[in-house]
Design a protein around this motif. Structure first.
Motif, PDB file in Angstrom:
ATOM      1  N   ALA A   1     -64.786 -43.423 -25.579  1.00  0.00           N
ATOM      2  CA  ALA A   1     -64.902 -43.928 -24.420  1.00  0.00           C
ATOM      3  C   ALA A   1     -65.604 -42.815 -23.401  1.00  0.00           C
ATOM      4  CB  ALA A   1     -63.554 -44.564 -23.802  1.00  0.00           C
ATOM      5  N   GLU A   2     -64.716 -41.563 -23.423  1.00  0.00           N
ATOM      6  CA  GLU A   2     -65.339 -40.766 -22.396  1.00  0.00           C
ATOM      7  C   GLU A   2     -66.906 -40.323 -22.862  1.00  0.00           C
ATOM      8  OE1 GLU A   2     -65.042 -37.740 -19.346  1.00  0.00           O
ATOM      9  OE2 GLU A   2     -63.574 -39.545 -19.966  1.00  0.00           O
ATOM     10  N   GLU A   3     -67.193 -40.112 -23.950  1.00  0.00           N
ATOM     11  CA  GLU A   3     -68.511 -40.013 -24.236  1.00  0.00           C
ATOM     12  C   GLU A   3     -69.447 -41.096 -23.888  1.00  0.00           C
ATOM     13  OE1 GLU A   3     -71.296 -38.635 -28.172  1.00  0.00           O
ATOM     14  OE2 GLU A   3     -69.179 -38.811 -28.410  1.00  0.00           O
ATOM     15  N   LEU A   4     -68.923 -42.335 -24.058  1.00  0.00           N
ATOM     16  CA  LEU A   4     -69.688 -43.557 -23.503  1.00  0.00           C
ATOM     17  C   LEU A   4     -69.868 -43.871 -22.209  1.00  0.00           C
ATOM     18  CD1 LEU A   4     -71.451 -45.454 -25.125  1.00  0.00           C
ATOM     19  CD2 LEU A   4     -69.533 -46.820 -25.642  1.00  0.00           C
ATOM     20  N   PHE A   5     -68.789 -43.664 -21.403  1.00  0.00           N
ATOM     21  CA  PHE A   5     -68.631 -43.904 -20.223  1.00  0.00           C
ATOM     22  C   PHE A   5     -68.232 -42.853 -19.282  1.00  0.00           C
ATOM     23  CE2 PHE A   5     -67.049 -47.634 -22.640  1.00  0.00           C
ATOM     24  CZ  PHE A   5     -67.961 -48.529 -22.481  1.00  0.00           C
ATOM     25  N   GLY A   6     -68.473 -41.592 -19.957  1.00  0.00           N
ATOM     26  CA  GLY A   6     -67.870 -40.136 -18.978  1.00  0.00           C
ATOM     27  C   GLY A   6     -68.612 -39.970 -17.820  1.00  0.00           C
ATOM     28  N   PRO A   7     -68.278 -39.419 -16.774  1.00  0.00           N
ATOM     29  CA  PRO A   7     -68.864 -39.119 -15.387  1.00  0.00           C
ATOM     30  C   PRO A   7     -70.374 -38.391 -15.666  1.00  0.00           C
ATOM     31  CG  PRO A   7     -67.120 -37.628 -15.734  1.00  0.00           C
ATOM     32  CD  PRO A   7     -66.753 -38.537 -16.897  1.00  0.00           C
ATOM     33  N   ASP A   8     -70.573 -37.670 -16.588  1.00  0.00           N
ATOM     34  CA  ASP A   8     -71.552 -36.970 -16.696  1.00  0.00           C
ATOM     35  C   ASP A   8     -72.862 -37.855 -17.047  1.00  0.00           C
ATOM     36  OD1 ASP A   8     -70.321 -37.612 -19.520  1.00  0.00           O
ATOM     37  OD2 ASP A   8     -72.222 -37.019 -20.286  1.00  0.00           O
ATOM     38  N   LEU A   9     -72.572 -39.202 -17.545  1.00  0.00           N
ATOM     39  CA  LEU A   9     -73.642 -40.100 -17.414  1.00  0.00           C
ATOM     40  C   LEU A   9     -73.990 -40.618 -16.164  1.00  0.00           C
ATOM     41  CD1 LEU A   9     -72.522 -42.326 -20.598  1.00  0.00           C
ATOM     42  CD2 LEU A   9     -74.385 -40.703 -20.352  1.00  0.00           C
ATOM     43  N   ARG A  69     -76.229 -47.668 -22.776  1.00  0.00           N
ATOM     44  CA  ARG A  69     -75.557 -46.421 -23.133  1.00  0.00           C
ATOM     45  C   ARG A  69     -75.534 -46.480 -24.693  1.00  0.00           C
ATOM     46  NH1 ARG A  69     -75.455 -46.140 -18.200  1.00  0.00           N
ATOM     47  NH2 ARG A  69     -73.540 -45.664 -16.854  1.00  0.00           N
ATOM     48  N   VAL A  70     -75.841 -45.295 -25.442  1.00  0.00           N
ATOM     49  CA  VAL A  70     -75.880 -45.436 -26.687  1.00  0.00           C
ATOM     50  C   VAL A  70     -75.665 -44.110 -27.497  1.00  0.00           C
ATOM     51  CG1 VAL A  70     -77.560 -45.929 -28.781  1.00  0.00           C
ATOM     52  CG2 VAL A  70     -77.963 -47.026 -26.530  1.00  0.00           C
ATOM     53  N   ILE A  71     -74.737 -44.274 -28.243  1.00  0.00           N
ATOM     54  CA  ILE A  71     -73.995 -43.131 -28.740  1.00  0.00           C
ATOM     55  C   ILE A  71     -73.897 -43.504 -30.521  1.00  0.00           C
ATOM     56  CG2 ILE A  71     -73.010 -42.152 -26.815  1.00  0.00           C
ATOM     57  CD1 ILE A  71     -70.350 -42.949 -27.943  1.00  0.00           C
ATOM     58  N   ILE A  72     -73.612 -42.719 -31.380  1.00  0.00           N
ATOM     59  CA  ILE A  72     -73.342 -42.528 -32.708  1.00  0.00           C
ATOM     60  C   ILE A  72     -71.967 -41.327 -32.733  1.00  0.00           C
ATOM     61  CG2 ILE A  72     -73.505 -41.847 -35.014  1.00  0.00           C
ATOM     62  CD1 ILE A  72     -76.265 -43.204 -34.936  1.00  0.00           C
ATOM     63  N   ASP A 130     -66.490 -43.411 -41.880  1.00  0.00           N
ATOM     64  CA  ASP A 130     -67.789 -44.464 -41.551  1.00  0.00           C
ATOM     65  C   ASP A 130     -68.387 -43.808 -40.383  1.00  0.00           C
ATOM     66  OD1 ASP A 130     -67.080 -46.425 -43.765  1.00  0.00           O
ATOM     67  OD2 ASP A 130     -65.734 -47.138 -42.489  1.00  0.00           O
ATOM     68  N   THR A 131     -69.685 -44.502 -40.258  1.00  0.00           N
ATOM     69  CA  THR A 131     -70.375 -44.049 -38.949  1.00  0.00           C
ATOM     70  C   THR A 131     -70.572 -45.300 -38.049  1.00  0.00           C
ATOM     71  OG1 THR A 131     -71.679 -42.490 -40.212  1.00  0.00           O
ATOM     72  CG2 THR A 131     -72.667 -43.000 -38.112  1.00  0.00           C
ATOM     73  N   GLU A 132     -70.195 -45.041 -36.852  1.00  0.00           N
ATOM     74  CA  GLU A 132     -70.486 -46.259 -35.827  1.00  0.00           C
ATOM     75  C   GLU A 132     -71.270 -45.955 -34.729  1.00  0.00           C
ATOM     76  OE1 GLU A 132     -67.094 -49.288 -33.900  1.00  0.00           O
ATOM     77  OE2 GLU A 132     -66.874 -46.852 -33.376  1.00  0.00           O
ATOM     78  N   LEU A 133     -72.276 -46.840 -34.418  1.00  0.00           N
ATOM     79  CA  LEU A 133     -73.006 -46.898 -33.308  1.00  0.00           C
ATOM     80  C   LEU A 133     -72.650 -47.752 -32.220  1.00  0.00           C
ATOM     81  CD1 LEU A 133     -76.204 -46.591 -32.346  1.00  0.00           C
ATOM     82  CD2 LEU A 133     -76.686 -48.438 -33.279  1.00  0.00           C
ATOM     83  N   LEU A 134     -72.441 -47.190 -31.173  1.00  0.00           N
ATOM     84  CA  LEU A 134     -71.900 -48.049 -29.932  1.00  0.00           C
ATOM     85  C   LEU A 134     -73.045 -48.153 -28.700  1.00  0.00           C
ATOM     86  CD1 LEU A 134     -69.552 -45.880 -30.842  1.00  0.00           C
ATOM     87  CD2 LEU A 134     -68.272 -47.664 -29.394  1.00  0.00           C
TER      88      LEU A 134
END
Length: 414
Positions: free
Chosen positions: A208-216, A321-324, A330-334
């Motif tokens: 969640a931090e990577e997907l919605f973090g303040p750097d974005l 927002r797009v991350i893997i 497993d590998t997850e795409l969000l």
């Protein structure tokens, strides 16, 4: 009685394949109507080449020059006209005969039994999109004899799936389209045991931090996972009018741009009195918005202007927002996008993601769609568990970065 659709929505067909179709809307105004109509246009797989709209607060007049993003894409113009009309205040009751009344859309379970092949999930998604059915959750199961059972939890944009005719027509159409692969198709109301699938599995804190973090939210500089971040410039003019503020926006052209600009304006409780979106020039778009606060005054407070411009830049530069990430073995795409104030998510995200993954030769093991709340937004989040690809070994950081870029390009129309 409400005003008829013929008086409210006029669609002038394109004269040649290179010409746009002109959609004109003339109706009573309501808050955020321009955003709502741009959302419908995006949902039908159309790009807005240019647009002009104006309103006096009581009545609005909008003209959109639109064209399909793909030359092979078929557009049901009658359905588009009905959807736009139903969104306007002119329609005082349900437009579609048999349409259910107020309340949340019912959840339906669609089971498709078929022979497995690459790209099947995307092809089914394409057909469901054409039928105006929205996917809420997907579970793909492959049997030892190389057959697939696809379970789709869906809702109906037209809200007619409670009728036997709509159910029969949907299954018949699916079987006909996939007659070389499809063995059987079943459609029914999802029982209480399936309602729990509306729940969304929690996102780990680090993800969640990577997907919605303040750097974005740093929209003026920086890169996201090696991806160049384009800038948007917004010029504010408070000298042009004693009662209005002029915003002049210049940015890179992308899919859903006008929807994102008007969505952000709606979120900031801004009334757009006049808007003009110019045609793309070498991949650059220019837009003029003449705006007011809801109290009928221009925006002069520097803090208010700063918040508005920041929100608009964020909506333009980072509408998605797009991350893997790794999810156990497993590998997850969000993929995440902001939810509108109306509670609606961005249209065609599932379709665009599966398009990009199919072109990359990557298969989807399972997918789910849910909501996640942060301090500032509610987000719609798409989660895809991916199978390995020969071209893109997902254990490689370089391959993961390429997949993210391909998905993002598909979503942005680049």
């Amino acid at each position: 009685m409400g005003i008829t659709s013929e008086d409210v929505v006029l669609i002038q067909p394109a004269k040649t394949p290179d010409d746009p179709t002109v959609v004109t809307v003339n109706c009573p105004d309501k808050a955020g109507l321009g955003c709502d109509i741009c959302r419908i246009i995006l949902d039908f797989g159309l790009r807005i080449n240019r647009a002009d709209f104006s309103t006096d607060g009581r009545w609005c007049y909008m003209v959109f020059w639109v064209a399909p993003y793909s030359s092979s894409h078929r557009v049901d113009w009658d359905s588009l006209k009905n959807r736009v009309y139903y969104e306007t205040p002119s329609c005082l009751g349900p437009y579609y005969f048999g349409k259910k009344s107020n309340g949340p859309s019912s959840l339906y379970l669609l089971k498709i039994f078929c022979a497995d092949r690459k790209g099947l999930l995307h092809d089914v998604t394409k057909v469901l999109t054409e039928l105006e059915l929205t996917i809420q959750r997907v579970k793909v199961t492959t049997t030892p004899d190389n057959r697939v059972v696809d379970l789709f939890l869906i809702t109906d944009t037209l809200e007619l799936l409670h009728t036997k005719q709509r159910q029969d027509d949907t299954c018949r159409y699916l079987v006909d389209v996939f007659k070389d692969n499809c063995v059987d198709c079943e459609l029914q109301v999802a029982g209480p045991e399936y309602e729990t699938l509306r729940a969304f599995s929690s996102i780990p804190e680090a993800v969640a931090e990577e997907l919605f973090g303040p750097d974005l939210f740093e929209t003026d500089s920086g890169e996201q996972k090696g991806e160049k971040r384009e800038k948007a410039t917004i010029t504010v003019d408070n000298q042009l009018s004693p009662a209005h503020t002029l915003l002049q926006i210049e940015c890179v052209d992308q899919k859903g741009l006008f929807y994102d600009i008007l969505r952000a304006s709606k979120e900031c409780n801004i009334w757009v009195a006049y808007g003009r979106f110019a045609q793309s020039n070498k991949g650059i778009r220019n837009a003029d918005l003449i705006i007011q606060q809801t109290n009928g005054k221009k925006i002069v407070d520097p803090k208010h202007l700063d918040i508005l411009c920041t929100r608009l830049k964020l909506a333009i530069v980072h509408p998605l927002r797009v991350i893997i990430v790794s999810r156990g073995p497993d590998t997850e795409l969000l993929v995440a996008n902001p939810v509108e104030l109306s509670g609606k998510g961005r249209p065609r995200v599932f379709y665009d993601v599966t398009t990009a993954l199919r072109k990359s030769g990557i298969c989807i093991f399972s997918a789910e769609i849910g909501r996640h709340s942060t301090q500032d937004h509610e987000w719609e989040v798409y989660r895809f568990l991916l199978d390995e690809s020969c071209e893109f070994p997902l254990s490689s950081p370089e391959s993961r970065s390429k997949v993210v870029n391909r998905v993002r390009k598909a979503l942005m129309g680049w």
